[in-house]
Design a protein around this motif. Structure first.
Motif, PDB file in Angstrom:
ATOM      1  N   PHE A   1       0.665  -1.206  -0.082  1.00  0.00           N
ATOM      2  CA  PHE A   1       0.075   0.043   0.153  1.00  0.00           C
ATOM      3  C   PHE A   1       0.997   1.274  -0.046  1.00  0.00           C
ATOM      4  O   PHE A   1       2.093   1.219   0.716  1.00  0.00           O
ATOM      5  N   ALA A   2       0.577   2.239  -0.464  1.00  0.00           N
ATOM      6  CA  ALA A   2       1.090   3.509  -0.726  1.00  0.00           C
ATOM      7  C   ALA A   2       0.744   4.536   0.572  1.00  0.00           C
ATOM      8  O   ALA A   2      -0.305   3.918   1.488  1.00  0.00           O
ATOM      9  N   SER A   3       1.250   5.590   0.879  1.00  0.00           N
ATOM     10  CA  SER A   3       1.252   6.302   2.171  1.00  0.00           C
ATOM     11  C   SER A   3      -0.222   6.723   2.350  1.00  0.00           C
ATOM     12  O   SER A   3      -0.368   6.706   3.619  1.00  0.00           O
ATOM     13  N   ALA A   4      -1.092   7.048   1.481  1.00  0.00           N
ATOM     14  CA  ALA A   4      -2.296   7.610   1.804  1.00  0.00           C
ATOM     15  C   ALA A   4      -3.050   6.699   2.313  1.00  0.00           C
ATOM     16  O   ALA A   4      -3.876   6.980   3.409  1.00  0.00           O
ATOM     17  N   THR A   5      -3.156   5.455   1.920  1.00  0.00           N
ATOM     18  CA  THR A   5      -4.043   4.209   2.575  1.00  0.00           C
ATOM     19  C   THR A   5      -3.728   3.872   3.680  1.00  0.00           C
ATOM     20  O   THR A   5      -4.073   3.653   4.925  1.00  0.00           O
ATOM     21  N   THR A   6      -2.012   3.614   4.058  1.00  0.00           N
ATOM     22  CA  THR A   6      -1.397   3.521   5.208  1.00  0.00           C
ATOM     23  C   THR A   6      -1.461   4.339   6.347  1.00  0.00           C
ATOM     24  O   THR A   6      -1.719   3.963   7.488  1.00  0.00           O
ATOM     25  N   SER A   7      -1.898   5.718   6.076  1.00  0.00           N
ATOM     26  CA  SER A   7      -2.158   6.446   7.050  1.00  0.00           C
ATOM     27  C   SER A   7      -3.262   6.668   7.499  1.00  0.00           C
ATOM     28  O   SER A   7      -3.539   7.195   8.607  1.00  0.00           O
ATOM     29  N   VAL A   8      -4.197   5.853   7.220  1.00  0.00           N
ATOM     30  CA  VAL A   8      -5.670   5.906   7.598  1.00  0.00           C
ATOM     31  C   VAL A   8      -5.990   4.538   8.606  1.00  0.00           C
ATOM     32  O   VAL A   8      -5.407   3.527   8.424  1.00  0.00           O
ATOM     33  N   ALA A   9      -6.362   5.100   9.710  1.00  0.00           N
ATOM     34  CA  ALA A   9      -6.346   3.801  10.948  1.00  0.00           C
ATOM     35  C   ALA A   9      -7.498   2.700  10.459  1.00  0.00           C
ATOM     36  O   ALA A   9      -8.430   2.880   9.656  1.00  0.00           O
ATOM     37  N   LYS A  10      -7.063   1.530  10.958  1.00  0.00           N
ATOM     38  CA  LYS A  10      -7.618   0.430  10.800  1.00  0.00           C
ATOM     39  C   LYS A  10      -9.327   0.563  10.757  1.00  0.00           C
ATOM     40  O   LYS A  10      -9.594   1.045  12.009  1.00  0.00           O
ATOM     41  N   GLY A  11      -9.935   0.289   9.937  1.00  0.00           N
ATOM     42  CA  GLY A  11     -11.658   0.356  10.313  1.00  0.00           C
ATOM     43  C   GLY A  11     -12.150   1.931   9.942  1.00  0.00           C
ATOM     44  O   GLY A  11     -13.152   1.922  10.398  1.00  0.00           O
ATOM     45  N   ASN A  12     -11.329   2.674   9.548  1.00  0.00           N
ATOM     46  CA  ASN A  12     -11.574   4.112   9.254  1.00  0.00           C
ATOM     47  C   ASN A  12     -11.539   4.433   7.795  1.00  0.00           C
ATOM     48  O   ASN A  12     -11.092   3.744   7.095  1.00  0.00           O
ATOM     49  N   THR A  13     -12.011   5.695   7.569  1.00  0.00           N
ATOM     50  CA  THR A  13     -11.625   6.447   6.285  1.00  0.00           C
ATOM     51  C   THR A  13     -11.361   7.882   6.709  1.00  0.00           C
ATOM     52  O   THR A  13     -11.556   8.177   7.629  1.00  0.00           O
ATOM     53  N   LYS A  14     -10.521   8.316   5.812  1.00  0.00           N
ATOM     54  CA  LYS A  14     -10.125   9.937   6.077  1.00  0.00           C
ATOM     55  C   LYS A  14     -10.675  10.605   4.682  1.00  0.00           C
ATOM     56  O   LYS A  14     -10.517  10.163   3.657  1.00  0.00           O
TER      57      LYS A  14
END
Length: 337
Positions: A244-257
């Motif tokens: 995964f790239a950084s945008a997706t890895t920066s989102v907490a598990k079970g969440n969206t940004k």
């Protein structure tokens, strides 16, 4: 396929369990499997109703419910349940109507031909009663949870427990249990697992070397959504062995940004960007606002034509998940844009 706009997922606790708690959890899980097996086969719970039809007791979001052992007239009030019924070869007598554009192509013909029991989040109780269901199935999302008493006054109602951070497989598994089709579900699971293994074999090197961002057009004005690695798409990519790239890895598990469309730069280190489409392949939920920006057009993934659209972005069934795998496979092999 949506029954309502997809809600941002909430964080879940990830603290490690102590040894004695882990053993307790394992024992509880084993007991749950035994109970589920009893329910699916009718062991220890078989009986009959006033008409003499065989019944069994199942566990639902609203406790124990007595349902027909072999239901014949099923109304589905949630899209995830509808998709699984069709996967299992069960033809419901009524289904939800959350908008034709959200129905994946594989289900569209059957969905169109079936009477509609809802309009969005509005249930047509009179229509549902006219359909004379012997079982109503769905997912315990807030508006259906509130409607449970009215629905159960019409027919036995089985709603799958809803958890915003749950694995997507919980919903098809529950529906199969409700309608006594667990053997058919086991076949679907095996097909899914075989497909995961096959793509890992053919595309393993490409997957290991790829970095994906997972996005969707937002319902809030001016923003798009970035999904976590634990989202349905993220889970499938993880099973395939993708990175995964950084945008997706920066989102907490079970969440969206939720971020501004102007922040296309957040996707700059992605090899692939995967997003949600309508069933005709057109971008869903205003994501085209992001695509129109020059900053988006200059992203490496865009220049390499590695932006991947799929109608199976929010899988509610195993066939959706298989479609998601196919989208990834085609993208890795230059067959998708």
């Amino acid at each position: 396929m949506l029954s309502e706009p997809p809600a941002p997922r909430t964080p879940s606790a990830t603290t490690p369990a102590r040894p004695h708690r882990a053993l307790f959890a394992l024992a509880a899980a084993s007991l749950a499997l035994v109970l589920a097996a009893c329910e699916s086969t009718g062991l220890g719970s078989a009986s009959s109703d006033d008409s003499g039809k065989a019944t069994r007791v199942i566990t639902t979001a609203h406790g124990k419910v007595t349902v027909p052992t072999h239901p014949l007239r099923i109304v589905s009030v949630h899209s995830w349940s509808t998709e699984t019924l069709l996967d299992l070869g069960v033809k419901p007598v009524g289904v939800e109507n959350s908008g034709e554009t959200y129905v994946p192509p594989r289900y569209l013909k059957s969905w169109k031909a079936t009477p509609k029991a809802t309009t969005g989040a509005e249930l047509d109780y009179e229509k549902i009663a006219e359909l004379k269901p012997d079982l109503i199935v769905g997912v315990d999302v807030p508006y259906l949870s509130k409607a449970y008493e009215q629905l159960s006054a019409i027919a036995p109602t089985a709603l799958a427990p809803f958890n915003e951070a749950a694995d997507w497989t919980a919903y098809p598994d529950a529906t199969a249990r409700f309608v006594n089709r667990t053997a058919q579900m086991a076949t679907l699971k095996e097909k899914y697992e075989d497909r995961i293994a096959a793509v890992r074999t053919t595309d393993g090197a490409k997957l290991a070397d790829s970095h994906w961002d997972v996005i969707q057009g937002g319902f809030d004005n001016g923003n798009y959504w970035i999904y976590s690695t634990a989202s349905p798409v993220g889970t499938i990519l993880t099973q395939l062995g993708a990175g995964f790239a950084s945008a997706t890895t920066s989102v907490a598990k079970g969440n969206t940004k939720s971020v501004s469309y102007e922040r296309a730069d957040l996707l700059k280190d992605a090899d692939h960007v995967i997003y949600y489409t309508n069933n005709d392949g057109s971008p869903a939920n205003n994501i085209q606002k992001l695509f129109a920006l020059q900053s988006f057009k200059e992203l490496p993934a865009v220049k390499k034509k590695q932006v991947v659209g799929t109608a199976d972005f929010l899988p509610g069934s195993y066939m959706d998940a298989l479609g998601m795998i196919d989208s990834v496979h085609k993208a890795l092999n230059g067959q998708a844009s």
